[in-house]
Design a protein around this motif. Structure first.
Motif, mmCIF file in Angstrom:
data_model
loop_
_atom_site.group_PDB
_atom_site.id
_atom_site.type_symbol
_atom_site.label_atom_id
_atom_site.label_comp_id
_atom_site.label_asym_id
_atom_site.label_seq_id
_atom_site.Cartn_x
_atom_site.Cartn_y
_atom_site.Cartn_z
ATOM 1 N N HIS A 158 25.855 27.306 -5.441
ATOM 2 C CA HIS A 158 26.213 25.946 -5.011
ATOM 3 C C HIS A 158 26.975 26.001 -3.686
ATOM 4 O O HIS A 158 26.792 25.159 -2.804
ATOM 5 C CB HIS A 158 27.118 25.265 -6.046
ATOM 6 N N LYS A 197 24.456 16.057 -4.406
ATOM 7 C CA LYS A 197 23.204 16.635 -3.899
ATOM 8 C C LYS A 197 22.694 15.880 -2.684
ATOM 9 O O LYS A 197 21.499 15.957 -2.361
ATOM 10 C CB LYS A 197 22.152 16.675 -5.014
ATOM 11 N N GLU A 205 22.946 13.543 -8.243
ATOM 12 C CA GLU A 205 21.705 13.455 -9.015
ATOM 13 C C GLU A 205 22.030 13.197 -10.476
ATOM 14 O O GLU A 205 22.877 13.869 -11.061
ATOM 15 C CB GLU A 205 20.950 14.770 -8.876
ATOM 16 N N GLU A 237 23.500 23.180 -5.766
ATOM 17 C CA GLU A 237 22.288 23.739 -5.189
ATOM 18 C C GLU A 237 21.200 22.661 -5.188
ATOM 19 O O GLU A 237 21.125 21.868 -6.127
ATOM 20 C CB GLU A 237 21.809 24.929 -6.031
ATOM 21 N N LEU A 242 18.213 23.516 1.596
ATOM 22 C CA LEU A 242 17.722 24.880 1.435
ATOM 23 C C LEU A 242 18.431 25.721 2.493
ATOM 24 O O LEU A 242 18.171 25.549 3.685
ATOM 25 C CB LEU A 242 16.196 24.889 1.633
ATOM 26 N N ARG A 267 13.679 29.051 -10.046
ATOM 27 C CA ARG A 267 14.409 28.997 -8.777
ATOM 28 C C ARG A 267 13.559 29.539 -7.619
ATOM 29 O O ARG A 267 13.638 29.056 -6.496
ATOM 30 C CB ARG A 267 15.704 29.809 -8.925
ATOM 31 N N THR A 285 11.552 26.640 -6.162
ATOM 32 C CA THR A 285 12.269 25.698 -5.286
ATOM 33 C C THR A 285 12.685 26.400 -3.992
ATOM 34 O O THR A 285 12.678 25.793 -2.928
ATOM 35 C CB THR A 285 13.499 25.069 -5.963
ATOM 36 N N ASN A 286 13.016 27.699 -4.086
ATOM 37 C CA ASN A 286 13.368 28.431 -2.861
ATOM 38 C C ASN A 286 12.184 28.524 -1.899
ATOM 39 O O ASN A 286 12.367 28.622 -0.698
ATOM 40 C CB ASN A 286 13.871 29.843 -3.202
ATOM 41 N N GLY A 291 10.082 26.113 -1.624
ATOM 42 C CA GLY A 291 9.795 24.746 -1.207
ATOM 43 C C GLY A 291 8.553 24.153 -1.864
ATOM 44 O O GLY A 291 8.008 23.164 -1.387
ATOM 45 N N HIS A 314 14.088 20.435 -5.912
ATOM 46 C CA HIS A 314 15.096 21.095 -6.730
ATOM 47 C C HIS A 314 15.338 20.369 -8.058
ATOM 48 O O HIS A 314 15.721 20.984 -9.050
ATOM 49 C CB HIS A 314 16.402 21.212 -5.941
ATOM 50 N N ALA A 315 15.084 19.057 -8.080
ATOM 51 C CA ALA A 315 15.286 18.286 -9.317
ATOM 52 C C ALA A 315 14.412 18.810 -10.457
ATOM 53 O O ALA A 315 14.685 18.550 -11.628
ATOM 54 C CB ALA A 315 14.976 16.815 -9.058
ATOM 55 N N GLN A 333 13.974 22.028 -11.058
ATOM 56 C CA GLN A 333 14.366 23.403 -11.391
ATOM 57 C C GLN A 333 15.084 23.505 -12.730
ATOM 58 O O GLN A 333 16.058 22.801 -12.981
ATOM 59 C CB GLN A 333 15.265 23.976 -10.290
ATOM 60 N N THR A 341 21.576 26.808 -12.167
ATOM 61 C CA THR A 341 21.926 25.928 -11.054
ATOM 62 C C THR A 341 20.976 24.731 -10.978
ATOM 63 O O THR A 341 20.993 23.990 -10.017
ATOM 64 C CB THR A 341 21.904 26.702 -9.722
#
Lengths: 266, 321
Positions: free
Chosen positions: A38, A149, A170, A190, A194, B235, B238-239, B241, B245-246, B248, B252
């Motif tokens: 994070h 977020k 979120e 997180e 990115l 993860r 999402t890393n 792309g 991320h929502a 994941q 985290t």
């Protein structure tokens, strides 16, 4: 805009977590380390805001001397100053950590002025106390929302003075929107961005950057109303799973759908 | 009168399952201490929670009131809790270890100068020691808590919520909330999806690095749609792309608890596993029979997800007719 990003050095996420023989620490001698995820995004958020609105960003970590590696990593992606608050090897509980961070922030602000925004991680990847940022913000008398977020500066403002920051959290089906008066604190998660990789130029700059070491003490009465203390670490009980192999390849499709029917999801 | 006080995390009157779990845990903690369970609720819609909170074991529901309490506001709600704690002197204050639950407990702890132990999975009868989760549940810490008023949160899914009716008498308490704290209230909401979400979906079809691209998630979408579920991811995805991320699942990302989690092409690294371990059933689809996800799943198919996922979708469609 003046921004402070707080980071913690943790074993890189994803690795298997083993415990030292004395059951007090994660055995990290064979593990790589990283900025807690994070907080890595918090560093990126700070860099993006500075790129857009100008100003300078500082990164600070409280921890052992080896945390210098994570501070330099933050500088390599665009943070200009780095500060280490050394713990001299003794990890602290959330109350003492927050109290020492407040002392350090006050000292930095006395030297160079108030931080318009202080960015924490929502929780550390390792101890996960979910409270240090909130304790620090309260002590400094600043607005604080966790779980952020999305961050943006309202149109016509520049992220400093008596402006605001719009923070999005979120939730299950979308976002909650907060508008906090500056100076403010946020805990980010997180996914807010990115994080970028360092450039060669960034790496070189991070090697030359000066590390400021700021030795501060937690308030003597940080534990006036009680404290929590770690007794030992242990692995969670493993629920032994007997994996039923439904088959190899596409021929197993009917068996999979039988299972879905049995569980009532079809 | 001393009690075990549960902080009712609600959104405009809607009480999440996690709070019902916290009430369920509170009943056993209160039983051990010989104390009643009380609850504290405030803000917009608080008057709607009483019957449900009583159904899950609260003898008394303290309805905290102030002109400065409205929609969710972590700082204002936190200060209101300080008012409730000073007037009621509970032995224990607890919430569920959700985003809001932990945030409110930390706000209360900061303002009252008390320690707060987050995400407990087991609590000793006198609440002076506990086991809590670290690393999102991949590691457990035994801890002691020395304080006159004990502040804890319970890790989500530690117990299953079960009713245990009590009187549920509503008691209004006027509390002081500084005008300045109105600053942290929710100003607006953006609704992105109606209906089920990743954390409430009965079926989650998830993909890992082996899916290979953003486009290659289409067959997973198709299967999820046939099953009335949602698509999740690891993860690594999402890393790269490939998904927002929502979507994941993990330490985290989102903690899920579906009836079945279908994990395709996911190796099952610790940080992913802790987000998925609340699932009631897990089916792993992977070419590697030794993958962590396969050995931890209740069911597995050893196959290439790119062939297997469409084959399952076809079979589902065939049976639906």
């Amino acid at each position: 805009m003046r921004i402070l990003a707080l980071v913690k050095r943790v074993p890189a996420p994803g690795a298997r977590i083993n415990i030292t023989e004395d059951e007090q620490h994660v055995d990290d001698k064979n593990l790589g380390h990283a900025i807690s995820p994070h907080e890595e995004c918090g560093v990126e958020a700070a860099v993006q805001l500075i790129e857009q609105y100008g100003g300078d960003a500082t990164v600070m970590s409280m921890g052992a001397d080896v945390s210098e590696e994570q501070l330099r990593a933050a500088v390599s992606v665009g943070i200009s100053k780095m500060v280490l608050v050394p713990t001299n090897g003794s990890p602290k509980d959330p109350q003492a950590t927050a109290s020492a961070l407040v002392a350090a922030i006050r000292e930095l602000e006395e030297q160079d002025g108030v931080f318009d925004l202080i960015i924490f991680g929502n929780e550390s990847a390792d101890q996960g106390g979910f409270q240090v940022g909130i304790r620090v913000a309260h002590e400094l008398g600043r607005a604080m929302v966790n779980g952020i977020k999305g961050l943006e500066i309202p149109d016509g403002q520049d992220g400093s003075g008596d402006g605001h920051i719009v923070a999005r959290r979120e939730v299950d089906a979308g976002f909650e929107v907060y508008e906090l008066p500056l100076p403010a604190c946020v805990g980010v998660k997180e996914g807010i961005n990115l994080p970028r990789y360092p450039t060669m130029k960034g790496r070189l700059a991070s090697k030359k950057a000066e590390l400021v070491s700021l030795a501060v003490e937690a308030d003597a009465d940080a534990h006036a109303n009680g404290r929590q203390a770690q007794t030992r670490l242990k692995s969670p009980p493993e629920t032994a799973t007997e994996t039923v192999i439904l088959g190899d390849g596409v021929d197993a499709a009917p068996a999979v759908v039988d299972l879905l029917e049995e569980l009532g999801v079809l | 009168m001393s009690a075990v006080l549960v902080v009712i995390e609600h959104d405009r009157g809607h009480v999440p399952e996690a709070t019902l779990e916290a009430l369920t845990s509170a009943r056993s903690i209160a039983g051990g201490l010989g104390l009643p369970v009380h609850a504290a609720a405030m803000g917009e819609g608080a008057e709607m929670v009483a019957s449900q909170v009583g159904e899950y074991g609260a003898e008394v529901i303290h309805h905290l009131t102030s002109p400065n309490l409205g929609d969710y506001n972590p700082e204002a709600w936190g200060q209101a809790l300080v008012g409730c704690v000073s007037s009621e002197s509970p032995a224990v204050v607890m919430a569920s270890g959700t985003d809001r639950g932990n945030e409110l407990m930390a706000q209360l702890a900061a303002r009252a100068g008390l320690p707060f132990v987050a995400n407990c999975v087991d609590v000793a009868p006198d609440v002076s020691s506990m086991t809590r989760s670290q690393w999102g549940g991949a590691l457990h810490e035994e801890a002691t808590l020395d304080a006159e008023i004990k502040l804890i949160s319970m890790a989500p899914h530690t117990v299953e919520a079960s009713p245990g009716p009590a009187a549920g008498r509503v008691d209004e308490i006027a509390v002081d909330v500084d005008d300045s704290l109105v600053r942290s209230v929710i100003r607006d909401r953006v609704v992105l999806s109606e209906g089920i979400t990743l954390s409430t979906a009965p079926v989650v079809v998830s993909g890992g690095r082996a899916v290979g691209s953003e486009e290659a998630f289409a067959p997973l979408e198709a299967l999820a749609e046939e099953l009335g579920g949602k698509v999740g991811c690891s993860r690594a995805v999402t890393n790269n792309g490939w998904r927002p991320h929502a979507d994941q699942v993990g330490q985290t990302g989102t903690r899920i608890a579906p009836t079945i989690y279908i994990a395709t092409g996911i190796s099952g690294a610790t940080q992913h596993w802790v987000g998925a371990m609340g699932s009631k059933n897990i089916l792993a689809i992977n070419t590697d029979p030794e993958a962590n996800m396969v050995t931890k799943a209740g069911w597995a198919v050893i196959a290439d997800l790119h062939e297997m996922v469409p084959a399952i979708t076809e079979e589902v469609k065939r049976r639906k007719g």
